[in-house]
Design an enzyme around this catalytic site. Structure first.
Site, mmCIF file in Angstrom:
data_model
loop_
_atom_site.group_PDB
_atom_site.id
_atom_site.type_symbol
_atom_site.label_atom_id
_atom_site.label_comp_id
_atom_site.label_asym_id
_atom_site.label_seq_id
_atom_site.Cartn_x
_atom_site.Cartn_y
_atom_site.Cartn_z
ATOM 1 N N GLU A 42 -60.292 -16.368 39.470
ATOM 2 C CA GLU A 42 -60.693 -17.135 40.643
ATOM 3 C C GLU A 42 -61.281 -16.287 41.764
ATOM 4 O O GLU A 42 -61.855 -16.820 42.711
ATOM 5 C CB GLU A 42 -59.529 -17.979 41.166
ATOM 6 C CG GLU A 42 -58.335 -17.207 41.646
ATOM 7 C CD GLU A 42 -57.196 -18.152 42.039
ATOM 8 O OE1 GLU A 42 -57.183 -18.584 43.199
ATOM 9 O OE2 GLU A 42 -56.355 -18.456 41.176
ATOM 10 N N SER A 43 -61.168 -14.977 41.679
ATOM 11 C CA SER A 43 -61.805 -14.108 42.661
ATOM 12 C C SER A 43 -63.316 -14.066 42.491
ATOM 13 O O SER A 43 -64.021 -13.508 43.339
ATOM 14 C CB SER A 43 -61.234 -12.694 42.560
ATOM 15 O OG SER A 43 -61.301 -12.222 41.216
#
Length: 250
Positions: A42-43
């Site tokens: 998700e980064s």
């Protein structure tokens, strides 16, 4: 648990990965069952190929080994909500019988403060939008509860029609993989049912570790199926991945 979680990713093209046990399983899958699996964190990293297990979604190893790095809004708006990710892989602190997840807060009883947990992160969106979701956690009465202390992430709500009524496009949790066996939602009720046990584990052990009356799926032998033991190749790959200072060249 970790090896069976990796096996569950066989055939997937893309996987949105959580840190911890999900990350271990997903990276193991790339080394065993699914070498072409594309890992997304998700980064904003796409196609990460870490040479060691990342410490967090912000670990530089994920960016250094990625095919591309995009912004977090693009990751969620385009890739995740756009329906472009096959599998979401999540951990949990608590799971109930409909595979709803708590990672926010745990009630520790009278006269004791609540235990604060890491929180939602991207899990609610992952569970809502990925084609299917896998959960991995240890099987204890503290983790498998009759009622969640807080609903962080919707699995199947209170039954099979809840996701559709809320407009969630993904199938939701299709398996919960534990150190005792594998649970899957019943097609009619969406309640988790014990479908497989790991070698040496009994149904009574699984039921004693579950906070509700756990049902079992019967195989032709009259009891849940047994998972295949880890192979030598799988164990070697797992140990190499977890070795201190691992730097596994691909």
């Amino acid at each position: 648990m970790e090896i069976n979680a990796a096996r569950a990713l066989a055939g997937a093209r893309t996987c949105f990965v959580g840190i911890g046990l999900p990350s271990t399983a997903a990276n193991l899958a790339r080394r065993t069952t699914d070498p072409r699996l594309v890992l997304l964190y998700e980064s904003g990293t796409i196609g990460s190929k870490p040479t060691r297990l990342p410490l967090s979604i912000g670990d530089g190893e994920l960016a250094d080994t990625a095919d591309a790095v995009v912004s977090v809004p693009e990751m969620f708006n385009y890739w995740l909500q756009g329906g472009r990710i096959d599998v979401g892989f999540l951990g949990a602190a608590q799971v109930d019988r409909f595979a709803n997840v708590n990672t926010t807060v745990v009630d520790r009883g009278p006269d004791r403060p609540e235990a604060r947990l890491p929180g939602a992160g991207g899990a609610p969106e992952i569970a809502a939008n990925c084609g299917r979701v896998l959960l991995v956690l240890r099987h204890t009465p503290r983790n498998f509860v009759h009622r969640l202390d807080f609903v962080t992430t919707l699995g199947h709500g209170a039954g099979p029609r809840d996701r559709a009524s809320l407009g969630m496009p993904g199938r939701g949790p299709v398996a919960v993989i534990t150190d005792l066996g594998i649970l899957r939602p019943d097609p009619e009720t969406a309640e988790l049912v014990l479908t497989e046990l790991h070698p040496g584990v009994t149904v009574d052990q699984a039921r004693a570790a579950t906070g509700w009356e756990l049902r079992t799926a019967e195989s032709p032998t009259g009891s849940p199926a047994t998972t295949d033991p880890p192979s030598a190749a799988e164990l070697t790959a797992l140990r190499a991945l977890k070795a201190p200072g691992a730097n596994n060249k691909e």
